[in-house]
Design a protein around this motif. Structure first.
Motif, short mmCIF file in Angstrom:
data_model
loop_
_atom_site.label_atom_id
_atom_site.label_comp_id
_atom_site.label_asym_id
_atom_site.label_seq_id
_atom_site.Cartn_x
_atom_site.Cartn_y
_atom_site.Cartn_z
N VAL A 1 -15.50 1.36 -9.44
CA VAL A 1 -15.95 2.67 -8.98
C VAL A 1 -16.09 2.68 -7.46
CG1 VAL A 1 -17.77 4.39 -9.17
CG2 VAL A 1 -17.09 3.10 -11.18
N CYS A 2 -16.63 1.61 -6.90
CA CYS A 2 -16.76 1.54 -5.43
C CYS A 2 -15.40 1.61 -4.75
CB CYS A 2 -17.48 0.25 -5.04
SG CYS A 2 -19.24 0.22 -5.43
N GLN A 3 -14.42 0.93 -5.34
CA GLN A 3 -13.07 0.99 -4.78
C GLN A 3 -12.53 2.41 -4.80
OE1 GLN A 3 -10.09 -1.85 -6.07
NE2 GLN A 3 -11.65 -3.39 -6.47
N LEU A 4 -12.75 3.10 -5.91
CA LEU A 4 -12.26 4.48 -6.02
C LEU A 4 -12.94 5.38 -4.99
CD1 LEU A 4 -12.09 4.92 -9.90
CD2 LEU A 4 -10.23 4.37 -8.33
N VAL A 5 -14.23 5.18 -4.79
CA VAL A 5 -14.96 5.99 -3.81
C VAL A 5 -14.43 5.73 -2.40
CG1 VAL A 5 -17.22 6.39 -2.74
CG2 VAL A 5 -17.04 6.16 -5.21
N ASP A 6 -14.32 4.45 -2.04
CA ASP A 6 -13.86 4.13 -0.69
C ASP A 6 -12.42 4.56 -0.47
OD1 ASP A 6 -16.32 3.11 -0.27
OD2 ASP A 6 -15.73 1.02 -0.10
N ALA A 7 -11.59 4.41 -1.51
CA ALA A 7 -10.21 4.85 -1.37
C ALA A 7 -10.13 6.36 -1.16
CB ALA A 7 -9.41 4.45 -2.62
N SER A 8 -10.94 7.10 -1.89
CA SER A 8 -10.94 8.55 -1.74
C SER A 8 -11.44 8.96 -0.36
CB SER A 8 -11.81 9.19 -2.83
OG SER A 8 -11.34 8.84 -4.12
N LEU A 9 -12.48 8.30 0.12
CA LEU A 9 -12.98 8.60 1.48
C LEU A 9 -11.91 8.29 2.52
CD1 LEU A 9 -16.61 7.11 1.30
CD2 LEU A 9 -16.02 9.52 1.54
N HIS B 1 7.15 15.24 -1.69
CA HIS B 1 6.69 14.73 -2.99
C HIS B 1 5.68 13.60 -2.80
CE1 HIS B 1 6.74 13.76 -7.20
NE2 HIS B 1 7.17 12.51 -6.95
N HIS B 2 5.93 12.81 -1.78
CA HIS B 2 5.02 11.70 -1.47
C HIS B 2 3.62 12.21 -1.16
CE1 HIS B 2 3.92 7.75 0.22
NE2 HIS B 2 3.31 8.44 1.18
N GLU B 3 3.51 13.20 -0.29
CA GLU B 3 2.21 13.75 0.09
C GLU B 3 1.54 14.45 -1.08
OE1 GLU B 3 3.04 16.24 3.38
OE2 GLU B 3 3.24 14.58 4.82
N LYS B 4 2.34 15.15 -1.87
CA LYS B 4 1.79 15.85 -3.03
C LYS B 4 1.18 14.86 -4.03
CE LYS B 4 3.00 19.21 -6.61
NZ LYS B 4 4.10 20.03 -7.18
N LEU B 5 1.88 13.73 -4.23
CA LEU B 5 1.39 12.73 -5.16
C LEU B 5 0.13 12.06 -4.61
CD1 LEU B 5 1.84 11.36 -7.84
CD2 LEU B 5 3.39 9.73 -6.71
N GLN B 6 0.10 11.85 -3.27
CA GLN B 6 -1.10 11.28 -2.66
C GLN B 6 -2.32 12.16 -2.90
OE1 GLN B 6 0.01 10.67 1.44
NE2 GLN B 6 0.21 8.46 1.14
N LYS B 7 -2.18 13.45 -2.65
CA LYS B 7 -3.30 14.38 -2.85
C LYS B 7 -3.72 14.42 -4.31
CE LYS B 7 -2.14 17.37 1.07
NZ LYS B 7 -1.75 18.74 1.48
N SER B 8 -2.71 14.41 -5.18
CA SER B 8 -3.01 14.42 -6.61
C SER B 8 -3.78 13.17 -7.02
CB SER B 8 -1.71 14.54 -7.40
OG SER B 8 -1.96 14.46 -8.79
N ASN B 9 -3.38 12.03 -6.44
CA ASN B 9 -4.08 10.78 -6.75
C ASN B 9 -5.54 10.82 -6.29
OD1 ASN B 9 -1.82 9.68 -7.91
ND2 ASN B 9 -1.22 8.47 -6.12
N THR B 10 -5.74 11.36 -5.09
CA THR B 10 -7.11 11.44 -4.57
C THR B 10 -7.98 12.29 -5.49
OG1 THR B 10 -6.28 11.22 -2.32
CG2 THR B 10 -8.52 12.09 -2.59
N THR B 11 -7.43 13.42 -5.92
CA THR B 11 -8.19 14.29 -6.83
C THR B 11 -8.47 13.58 -8.14
OG1 THR B 11 -7.16 16.25 -5.85
CG2 THR B 11 -8.20 16.50 -8.01
N MET B 12 -7.46 12.89 -8.65
CA MET B 12 -7.65 12.18 -9.92
C MET B 12 -8.68 11.07 -9.78
SD MET B 12 -4.83 10.24 -12.30
CE MET B 12 -5.32 9.46 -13.84
N ALA B 13 -8.65 10.37 -8.66
CA ALA B 13 -9.61 9.29 -8.45
C ALA B 13 -11.04 9.83 -8.43
CB ALA B 13 -9.30 8.57 -7.14
N ILE B 14 -11.24 10.96 -7.77
CA ILE B 14 -12.58 11.55 -7.72
C ILE B 14 -13.00 12.02 -9.10
CG2 ILE B 14 -13.93 13.46 -6.75
CD1 ILE B 14 -12.23 13.25 -4.23
#
Length: 1325
Positions: free
Chosen positions: A165-173, A206-219
């Motif tokens: 969970v800490c990894q997901l938080v720091d990655a999202s930040l 597509h790269h940027e779109k997937l990055q944003k999608s990943n951030t949202t999914m991580a949160i």
């Protein structure tokens, strides 16, 4: 398809080639997994295989980051040939750092986390689980990161989930550019890529779109971790046991919730929802489990707030009963028979925190309860009886000074914790759960004071306080009106607007003076009655004497009297007076000392703590520069010191010093004064400003009398050896007082955050920075050893020809010069064998020894012994004997102290024949003895006590032991003036103590004779005499205790009250002239004035438990509850019928248990509580006779009894040990005593000890005790032995009490975290 094992190639190289082949040929992943599993089994490789997990992850990252390779890994996870958590640990180190370059891989990683971390149980089972978790630890370095000393699988599981969970938080930040905003500016979990990589998607868009999608999914995935019952509870264990890391995690979560654009765009999670999840994570262990009857009971019991109907039970008891222990504590502090070494602020502070934790109330409710209890204390003194006891002044100090300082300490403690960076680490198991947010206590103070205005009946000021209340109200009105009045004093009767003040105005002013409130309080609705535009021109305004003094006005007699009668309003004013007392002329020093001991001490509530500290400092003055060097500097300052000593000698003043915890410091200041002035020859004297002569004898006697008030010097040795626990207060000796005084010197290092202790430490350091011991005062020590020897054994008489023998002869000649007739033996020859000569007239000073006071005091016991022996043999008449003693006391007033010591010892020996109080030889009580005894019976009857052995009107002759008769006759020769009062305040309690220890009716005789002398003290004396009954009759004490329970619970009508509650228990104090005589005294008041004199307090343990059990039966069987309890039935959601009645009964049970715990604590202190936990409760549960008594009770009553005992035990512990580790020094002993009790509970659950009580009571007790401890006193659990906690948890799970078992382990620290995690996973609760 098979794996060909080539002897020349290693197994794992073969497996890798097999995997590459399957990837190239696009073999069905299931077939690949099956063949691989079979071959690994054939090769003897255990499944799941850590080596295979390493191989597959290394294969993918990054040379084979293709879908077919990921599918093979997915199937390996599905077929359990690799452990998912080990794979995720490996992937987290490989994928998360490269998520910007490999967003598809990061997406797959998030999907695997979602699949295998939110549901844990299927993936934890297996023989290799411990090996796998150790592998995860080595990969993620969990032990080092979280400072985990124990590497058990459950602990590592908690660390693993928390790390993900800490990894997901720091990655999202980091993805949103917010990581720079955290204090560390970096993440421990995000390893920077070692090299740049090409993106694994076709287009930048597509790269940027997937990055944003990943951030949202991580949160969103973080939110799911916090929402899941299993993972949220796993994270809660991290919150409790990894508090430093949790604090950092929480800060980052809040930063993410407040600033994340991805979160705002999420369709399933909102910032508000995420914040709520992180703040509510601590509640995960408090969720309700299955609706079982037992769980419902301890849920109601442990829930701090019962529903509103539970606050009014039986016959209308109000919610003030929640704070009943505070009322008892405050009222107990008003007992002037003994001073206390403990600061009342600290004691009250600890009690408040304990009650707040036990009751589960907000700080608004808690502080409102404190203010109302203090106001009730003042209101109980409306119609007081007269006597040498603390009066309204002490009660007002308790309300406006001590209570305000308690609130100040509570607020400072909270705000200090908020400002401390290490607080979460120090006490995280409490803070992350119970910390309700910054400033809660200050906000609670404001709201409680605003609500206090609704209780007008408590706010009516006593008559002598009306003027101060009106001034406070006028001050607020003029401030609101914008009128500047400066420091002027004006007549309220001439004001054009109503300025009638109440106690509310005084309380608010006391809080403003200590910076707890600001002047915005003046604008509260209803606080000010109207406004004025300006002061009327005809309003008589008087310039404040203090204002004139601050401007330089000299201390003339008129100015001094004005400053004595008006309290100072600021510390600056006190400090200027202190400066004059330190550096002024001799006359100015005396005037300044008198001012400090005047209204500023008694009525200066807003600055009283500073006043008592300054007085204490003045009593230990430093050596001045102009001191000649000959003799002690204290001799030069004797007039000023005497003014201070006389000024603080009244009962109220001594009690005020006691409330502030200054008794040890005061004793340490008085000892050198006594040592020096007691060694002076009597020709040393001083002339006071008014022309009077002040002798060294007088100053010494005043100082010595005040010093001896500070410990129970006159009490017989019987008190020091009864049972295992001596009575409260018997430890008060000069050595003990100095020990406490010396302990203050170390306070700054041990308790830097406590304002009260800082003040005590500062004063102690200013008096003497080094420890002080009794050996520093050889004269005092010699007297004290003689005093102890006199108590321990009979006097052997002075050796003939020694200086002491010569002094004895000289004193006897001085005392009995008129009775050495020709042809008769003198008093001296009766005992010592020497001859005495006839003296001159009574005014012949030549017979008075010219010796230091210490030398005379050393001879006094032998003098009194010789005179008493002569009186017993008829050589002295009683009148001559008492006249001689009075002459001795007039010559050296301090000699009365040694006379008291001698008589105290001789009365207890029982070797003297009784004498008849016939009115001829000795004074007769016949005139009013029968009236006094009748009033005593009335007082006892009013409190529900019936003692048939009290015989009234049938005594043929009133007799007293000779020493007691002599002591009594001596005391009634004193005038009731200020000079004599200082010594009577010392002799009076001694006389009462001696009479109380003698057979009935010695005390009524003493009271009768003193009532004849001081008629205005008659009611006080009768009340004092009534207390003696309980010292001779344990049954009477039991009846009084029973009455306390009965009236508090309102279970039947009594002469005091039929409504129950605080009012019934404590009534309205002592009242005089009620229907032509003394008013009834509430049983609680009577008990608080009796318990200190009960010599054998050990019997109280069993008796109070017995009364508690009887009270529970009475509550359950009362007419109010009986019908509803009988109709109680189970329903889908709990108790459909009788639920409110059950809660009402539980509320009453809690009050009974709270009362019982309070009585235990007050009666025997820490020692009796520890004895209760170690001996009494275990014995009660294993008693075989108990089972027969319990069989007749119904299940509900038995369950209520169990919970009553649980609540009783926890409250006893909370009072004695405190709710946390900072409340009292006794908290250091808590783990040992509580650990022994927990060992007993665990041994019973293990089957090692058989029970004698009913099983229902036992189960209710264990569930209730552990539930209360977990929810209200979580700090206790972390101090207990890990093995004991695990045994208790195991026993609870056998009872299907999994929720409680989990909560217990969750509070037990890192040592029980593994077991708690296993319960969470195994039960999926």
């Amino acid at each position: 398809m098979a794996v060909l094992l080539n002897p020349g190639i290693s197994l794992w190289d073969t497996v890798l080639e097999f995997t590459k082949t399957a990837q190239l040929k696009k073999t069905d992943p299931l077939i690949w997994a099956i063949h691989l599993s079979c071959n690994l089994n054939s090769a003897g490789v255990s499944i799941p295989s850590p080596e295979l997990a390493h191989l597959l992850v290394s294969h993918i990252c990054w040379e084979n980051n293709v879908s077919t390779a990921w599918k093979l890994l997915d199937k390996a996870l599905a077929t359990k040939i690799v452990h998912p958590h080990l794979v995720l640990a490996l992937l987290s180190n490989r994928v998360v750092p490269y998520r910007q370059f490999k967003p598809a891989a990061y997406r797959l990683f998030l999907e695997l986390v979602k699949r295998y971390c939110l549901v844990l149980k299927p993936h934890i089972e297996g023989l290799n689980n411990e090996k796998v978790m150790n592998s995860i630890d080595s990969i993620l370095c969990l032990s080092n990161v979280f400072c985990l000393e124990v590497n058990e699988p459950g602990i590592l599981l908690v660390g693993f989930i928390f790390s993900i969970v800490c990894q997901l938080v720091d990655a999202s930040l980091d993805d949103e550019g917010l990581l720079e905003l955290v204090p560390e500016k970096k993440s421990h979990w995000l390893i920077q890529p070692t090299e740049e990589m090409e993106v694994d998607v076709k287009t930048v868009e597509h790269h940027e779109k997937l990055q944003k999608s990943n951030t949202t999914m991580a949160i969103e995935l973080i939110g799911q971790f916090l929402q899941s019952k299993v993972t949220s509870r796993i994270l809660f264990l991290a919150c409790q046991n990894m508090s430093k890391h949790w604090s950092s995690f929480k800060q980052r979560m809040e930063l993410l919730a407040e600033n994340s654009a991805a979160l705002r765009n999420s369709k399933t999670m909102t910032p508000k929802a995420l914040l709520k999840l992180i703040s509510g994570a601590s509640e995960s262990l408090s969720r309700e489990g299955k609706a079982k009857s037992l769980q419902e009971f301890h849920h109601v019991m442990s829930s701090g707030r019962l529903i509103s109907s539970a606050y009014s039970f039986c016959n209308g008891v109000s919610r003030s009963v929640l704070w009943l222990p505070i009322d008892l504590l405050l009222e107990d502090a008003m007992d002037g028979s003994q001073v206390d070494t403990t600061n009342a602020v600290e004691v009250t502070n600890g009690l408040i925190k304990a009650l707040q934790a036990i009751n589960g109330t907000t700080w608004h409710e808690t502080l409102l309860g404190l203010w109302m209890a203090a106001l009730r204390l003042v209101q109980r003194e409306k119609d007081p009886i007269e006597g040498p006891i603390p009066r309204l002044d002490t009660r007002m100090s308790m309300l406006l000074t001590i209570t305000t300082l308690v609130v100040a300490d509570l607020i400072e403690e909270e705000e200090g914790e908020i400002g401390s960076n290490d607080e979460m680490e120090i006490n995280g198991s409490i803070n992350c759960i119970e910390k309700q947010g910054s400033g809660n206590r200050r906000r609670g103070l404001i709201s409680s004071l605003q609500s206090l205005a609704d209780y007008q009946s408590l706010l009516t000021p006593p008559p002598y306080v009306v003027s101060a209340a009106n001034q406070a109200a006028a001050k607020a009105m003029m401030f609101v009106s914008g009128v500047n009045f400066g420091s002027a004093y004006f007549d309220m009767t001439e004001m054009p607007t109503n300025c009638s003040g109440t106690m509310h105005h005084l309380i608010v002013e006391a809080c403003i003076a200590r910076n707890l409130l600001d002047t915005s309080a003046y604008f509260w609705p209803g606080y000010v009655n109207g406004c004025i535009s300006q002061l009327p021109h005809n309003l008589p305004i008087q310039a404040s004497a203090w204002s004139s003094f601050m401007k330089g006005a000299p201390l003339t007699p008129i100015m001094t009297n004005a400053l004595v009668s008006a309290p100072a309003s600021s510390l600056a004013e006190l400090e200027k007076v202190f400066e004059v007392a330190s550096k002024g002329s001799d006359d100015e020093k005396i005037a300044a000392a008198t001012i400090l001991c005047g209204a500023s001490l008694i009525h200066g509530w807003n600055i009283q703590e500073h006043t008592v500290y300054l007085i204490t400092r003045l009593l230990s003055p430093p050596i001045s520069d102009d001191h000649s060097g000959h003799g002690s500097h204290l001799i030069d300052l004797a007039p000023m010191l005497n003014a201070l000593i006389v000024g603080i000698a009244p009962v109220d003043c001594v009690q005020i010093f006691s409330l502030h915890g200054l008794i040890p410091l005061l004793a340490g200041s008085l000892m050198p004064i006594c040592e020096v002035l007691g060694s002076c020859v009597p020709n040393v004297s001083w002339t006071l400003p008014a022309g009077e002569e002040l002798s060294a004898y007088v100053v010494f006697s005043n100082a010595f009398a005040l010093l001896l008030k500070l410990w129970r010097f006159n009490h017989p040795p019987l008190e020091y050896g009864i049972g295992d626990v001596p009575p409260v207060g018997s430890q008060l000796t000069p050595e003990y007082l100095l020990l406490v005084r010396n302990s203050y010197l170390a306070l700054p290092q041990s308790t830097p955050s406590n304002q009260n202790r800082r003040r005590l430490s500062a004063v102690a350091s200013s008096l003497s920075p080094k420890p002080v011991f009794l050996d520093s005062f050889p004269k005092l020590k010699r007297w004290y050893r003689q005093h102890q020897a006199c108590i321990a054994s009979t006097l052997s008489g002075p050796v003939y020809g020694t200086p002491v023998h010569q002094i004895v002869d000289g004193l006897l000649n001085m005392m009995f010069k008129k009775i050495n007739r020709a042809g008769s033996q003198s008093v001296t020859t009766v005992t010592s064998g020497s001859s005495g000569s006839s003296g001159a007239g009574s005014d012949d000073s030549s017979l008075r020894p010219k010796l230091p006071a210490w030398d005379i005091l050393e001879a006094v016991p032998f003098v009194v012994d010789a005179a008493l022996t002569a009186c017993a043999h008829g050589k002295l008449s009683p009148r001559e004997f008492c006249t001689g003693l009075k002459d001795l006391a007039d010559f050296l007033p301090a000699s009365l102290i040694t006379i008291v010591s001698y008589f105290s010892a001789e009365v207890t020996r029982g070797v003297w024949k009784p004498v008849v109080m016939n009115g001829t030889d000795w004074p007769s009580p016949a005139a009013n003895l029968s009236t006094v005894e009748e009033q005593i019976k009335r007082i006892l009857a009013a409190t529900g006590v019936d003692v048939p052995s009290l015989v009234t009107g049938e005594i043929s002759q009133a007799t007293l032991p000779l020493p007691l008769a002599a002591f009594l006759s001596l005391t009634i020769t004193y005038k009731l003036d200020k000079a004599s009062q200082r010594f009577l305040n010392l002799a009076g309690p001694a006389l009462e103590s001696l009479a109380a220890g003698c057979p009935w009716p010695c005390m009524p005789i003493v009271a009768s004779l003193w009532a004849q002398k001081a008629r205005r003290w008659s009611d006080f004396l009768v009340f004092s005499a009534s207390r003696t009954v309980f010292l001779h009759n344990n049954d009477a004490a039991m009846q009084l205790l029973k009455s306390c329970f009965t009236v508090t619970l309102g279970l039947n009508s009594t002469p005091i009250s039929n409504n129950g509650g605080v009012g019934a228990l404590l009534g309205h104090g002592f009242g005089s002239h009620f229907h032509g005589g003394i008013s009834p005294v509430a049983p609680g008041i009577l008990y608080l004035r009796v318990y200190r004199s009960i010599r054998d307090i050990m019997f109280l343990r069993e008796e109070i438990i017995s009364l508690l059990m009887q009270s529970v039966s009475d509550i359950a069987c009362s007419d109010l509850h009986k019908e509803k309890l009988d109709r109680m039935k189970k329903a889908k959601h709990g108790l459909r019928y009788g639920h409110v009645s059950l809660q009402t009964a539980l509320a009453a049970v809690k009050v009974a248990a709270s009362l019982g715990a309070s009585l235990i604590w007050f009666s025997g202190g820490l020692g009796l509580v520890q004895s209760l936990m170690k001996e009494t409760l275990p014995s009660w549960f294993i008693s075989v006779q108990r089972l027969e008594q319990d069989e007749s009770s119904g299940a509900v009553v038995l369950m209520l009894k169990g919970y009553a005992l649980a609540y009783f035990a926890v409250v006893c512990g909370a009072f004695a040990w405190g709710a946390d580790s900072s409340s009292t020094s006794a908290s250091k002993r808590r783990s040992k005593i509580l650990g022994q009790h927990m060992e007993f509970l665990a041994s019973v659950l293990d089957g090692k000890i058989s029970l004698g009580c009913h099983w229902t009571i036992w189960r209710a007790y264990i569930s209730g005790f552990l539930s209360l401890m977990v929810h209200c006193m979580p700090g206790w659990v972390s101090e207990l032995n890990v093995d004991v906690l695990k045994r208790l948890s195991k026993g609870l799970r056998l009872w299907d009490e999994d929720e409680l078992a989990l909560a217990l382990l969750g509070r037990g620290g890192v040592g029980t975290m593994s077991a708690a995690a296993e319960i969470i996973v195994d039960n999926e609760i």
